[in-house]
Design a protein around this motif. Structure first.
Motif, PDB file in Angstrom:
ATOM      1  N   LYS A   1      -9.091   7.928   0.546  1.00 32.50           N
ATOM      2  CA  LYS A   1      -9.361   7.609   1.955  1.00 32.50           C
ATOM      3  C   LYS A   1      -8.007   7.627   2.663  1.00 32.50           C
ATOM      4  O   LYS A   1      -7.243   6.676   2.608  1.00 32.50           O
TER       5      LYS A   1
ATOM      6  N   HIS B   1       1.562  -9.197   4.628  1.00 29.01           N
ATOM      7  CA  HIS B   1       0.424  -8.274   4.690  1.00 29.01           C
ATOM      8  C   HIS B   1      -0.293  -8.301   3.332  1.00 29.01           C
ATOM      9  O   HIS B   1      -0.068  -7.439   2.476  1.00 29.01           O
TER      10      HIS B   1
ATOM     11  N   TYR C   1      -5.238   8.141   5.870  1.00 25.24           N
ATOM     12  CA  TYR C   1      -5.088   7.798   7.285  1.00 25.24           C
ATOM     13  C   TYR C   1      -3.862   8.442   7.937  1.00 25.24           C
ATOM     14  O   TYR C   1      -3.706   8.399   9.142  1.00 25.24           O
TER      15      TYR C   1
ATOM     16  N   GLN D   1       0.804  -1.214   0.000  1.00 22.78           N
ATOM     17  CA  GLN D   1       0.000   0.000   0.000  1.00 22.78           C
ATOM     18  C   GLN D   1       0.845   1.275   0.000  1.00 22.78           C
ATOM     19  O   GLN D   1       0.355   2.347  -0.313  1.00 22.78           O
TER      20      GLN D   1
ATOM     21  N   ASN E   1      -0.813 -10.546   8.713  1.00 22.90           N
ATOM     22  CA  ASN E   1      -1.755  -9.467   9.013  1.00 22.90           C
ATOM     23  C   ASN E   1      -3.185  -9.898   8.722  1.00 22.90           C
ATOM     24  O   ASN E   1      -3.491 -10.399   7.628  1.00 22.90           O
ATOM     25  N   GLU E   2      -4.051  -9.717   9.716  1.00 18.49           N
ATOM     26  CA  GLU E   2      -5.498  -9.918   9.556  1.00 18.49           C
ATOM     27  C   GLU E   2      -5.867 -11.204   8.824  1.00 18.49           C
ATOM     28  O   GLU E   2      -6.583 -11.182   7.814  1.00 18.49           O
TER      29      GLU E   2
ATOM     30  N   THR F   1      -7.265  -0.333   1.155  1.00 16.70           N
ATOM     31  CA  THR F   1      -7.418  -1.678   0.584  1.00 16.70           C
ATOM     32  C   THR F   1      -8.320  -1.705  -0.650  1.00 16.70           C
ATOM     33  O   THR F   1      -8.077  -2.441  -1.575  1.00 16.70           O
TER      34      THR F   1
HETATM   35  C1  BGP Z   1      -6.841  -3.106   7.670  1.00 13.51           C
HETATM   36  C2  BGP Z   1      -5.636  -3.496   6.840  1.00 13.51           C
HETATM   37  C3  BGP Z   1      -4.829  -2.366   6.309  1.00 13.51           C
HETATM   38  C4  BGP Z   1      -5.573  -1.081   6.064  1.00 13.51           C
HETATM   39  C5  BGP Z   1      -6.678  -0.797   7.049  1.00 13.51           C
HETATM   40  C6  BGP Z   1      -7.644   0.293   6.647  1.00 13.51           C
HETATM   41  O1  BGP Z   1      -7.852  -4.040   7.456  1.00 13.51           O
HETATM   42  O2  BGP Z   1      -4.761  -4.302   7.604  1.00 13.51           O
HETATM   43  O3  BGP Z   1      -4.091  -2.839   5.226  1.00 13.51           O
HETATM   44  O4  BGP Z   1      -5.800  -0.791   4.786  1.00 13.51           O
HETATM   45  O5  BGP Z   1      -7.456  -1.916   7.348  1.00 13.51           O
HETATM   46  O6  BGP Z   1      -8.582  -0.232   5.737  1.00 13.51           O
HETATM   47  P1  BGP Z   1      -8.971   0.452   4.391  1.00 13.51           P
HETATM   48  O7  BGP Z   1      -7.689   0.649   3.664  1.00 13.51           O
HETATM   49  O8  BGP Z   1      -9.884  -0.495   3.697  1.00 13.51           O
HETATM   50  O9  BGP Z   1      -9.634   1.719   4.761  1.00 13.51           O
END
Ligand code: BGP
Length: 470
Positions: free
Chosen positions: A431, A120, A433, A23, A164-165, A425
């Protein structure tokens, strides 16, 4: 519990932030990197490709210097498997190994602890082609990759995170662009949980290998955890919430910590004829690797209502939104919670609930590996970015960490998403952060210049005071 006096953040508390390779880095075919499943996927319409991202590959020095300016004690980033092993297995790419070595050294130069996520969301494309996690060999592929990482970086990296997740990959693979269902598959649910089983085995073996090769290092999982509330105090809704917690949260951590399948998740999978096939010895493998701590991503909680089994529920629609599964639970929105511009509920108190629940279930130190607010930010003409909404979100969540610490939960650190703006994602760069603004749009790369957002200065003060000035 109301505390008359709050406990302080420990002096060793790891303040910092997170990113992930696919990302943030860009340069996805440079210096010998092989393609990953993210590089070959079709991105959602209207969103940027993942070939440039925040151009971190070329700008890591500048960004780590900015993190140091904020006072970071730790930086969580992921390693792109295909920079290290372009084909997923076999040949090691010296240039890729060198790149992360430089990133690690750059962090250490500023006394920033590098916290490495091994995987990830970016399966090597060649392994993806060969069946990805649906193949039993994926366990060996991951262990081979883990060994190369431990060999090359184990002298400097003390904290590792495995996958990750994993729960998001399992529950919402198509949204992340990772799910591969082999042709001719007749039982999709079982296939998904078979892949999940392989990930659990791979994780356990990697944790065991880490302890064998690097006795002083610490390793843990990094699922996305948020407790599920019952929609009302009706006993049926409580059962539904237990089901939802079992399937969404505890399946992953019971396996990582105790090496067992969560009984509720298992009972449901058996009922659906979707329990994965296990080979002899798998139970021992699951028990062989133990985490030293629990890394977890928290964005919000969920709410579950009784489902009588007749509703046409579709499962998850994003990492944080799940309408449930017939007969298990029905996911509903929580009337007590506001939502972000992108529709995710905001629940700082639920963060405390989650930390308390995690600690009382597993009694392991907790590291928050993601948390944060995705929003549209505006770069003003004078180079400022005013993001009071992000400060407000982070502040409220950090207050809850302090309350959890006062509840005697052992907290190691806070690594919100994300250090720098990056591609979301499935919702593009719009979007955002980050604490650091990246001057680019969805399709116009502009000059990629970095700007400090208001939240940058706010976080700097907060870290300086070790969490006392919020
Ligand atoms: C989590 C992931 C990240 C990240 C984040 C924010 O699920 O581990 O990779 O992207 O969410 O989500 P999004 O990018 O969909 O807003």
């Amino acid at each position: 519990m109301i505390h008359k006096k709050l406990k302080s953040f420990p002096d060793s508390f790891l303040w910092g932030a997170s990113t992930s390779a696919y990302q943030v880095e860009g340069a996805n075919s440079e210096d010998g990197k092989g393609p990953s499943c993210q590089d070959i996927k079709k991105v959602p319409e209207g969103t940027s490709e993942l070939d440039v991202c925040a151009d971190e590959y070329h700008r890591y020095k500048e960004d780590i210097a900015l993190m140091a300016e904020m006072g970071f004690k730790a930086y969580r980033f992921s390693i792109a498997w295909t920079r290290i092993l372009p084909h997923g297995t076999g040949e090691v790419n010296a240039k890729g190994v060198e790149y992360y070595s430089n990133v690690i050294d750059e962090c250490l130069k500023y006394h920033i602890e590098p916290i490495v996520t091994m995987f990830h969301f970016d399966m090597p494309a060649e392994l993806d082609e060969r069946g990805s996690w649906s193949k039993r060999e994926s366990v060996d592929w991951f262990v081979e990759y883990a060994r190369v990482l431990f060999q090359n970086y184990g002298d400097r990296v003390k904290y590792w995170l495995t996958i990750n997740e994993q729960n998001v990959l399992t529950l919402v693979g198509p949204v992340i662009g990772t799910l591969r269902i082999p042709e001719g598959c007749t039982n999709e649910l079982k296939e998904i949980y078979q892949q999940n089983h392989h990930m659990l085995l791979a994780q356990s073996k990697a944790m065991a290998l880490c302890h064998e090769m690097l006795p002083n290092a610490k390793i843990g999982p990094a699922p996305n955890i948020g407790v599920m509330y019952p929609a009302t105090c009706s006993p049926e809704d409580y059962l539904a919430a237990q089901n939802a917690n079992g399937l969404r949260n505890w399946l992953y951590l019971d396996a990582a910590v105790y090496g067992t399948y969560n009984n509720l998740a298992k009972a449901w999978l058996e009922e659906k004829n979707a329990m994965p096939d296990m080979l002899e010895g798998d139970e021992d493998i699951l028990k062989s690797g133990k985490p030293d701590y629990i890394g977890f991503n928290y964005y919000n909680t969920g709410t579950a209502q009784y489902s009588d089994g007749t509703e046409p529920l579709t499962g998850a629609s994003s990492q944080q939104e799940n309408d449930g599964f017939p007969g298990l639970f029905r996911g509903v929105s929580n009337p007590y919670l506001p939502k972000t511009e992108f529709g995710w509920e905001i629940d700082p108190t639920g963060f405390r609930c989650t930390m308390r629940e995690l600690y009382s279930r597993y009694q392991l130190p907790l590291l928050v590996t993601e948390n944060g607010l995705g929003a549209y930010d505006t770069l003003e003409e004078d180079g400022t970015v005013h993001d009071p909404y992000r400060i407000d979100y982070l502040k409220k969540h950090i207050e809850e960490i302090r309350l959890a610490i006062s509840d005697d939960v052992e907290m190691m650190g806070y690594l919100p998403w994300s250090a720098v703006d990056l591609i979301s994602t499935h919702e593009g760069i719009s979007k955002r952060y980050g604490f650091i603004f990246v001057n680019r749009d969805e399709f116009d790369l502009k000059d990629m210049k970095r700007y400090r957002k208001d939240s940058f200065y706010w976080y700097q003060q907060l870290i300086k005071s070790n969490g006392t000035i919020l």
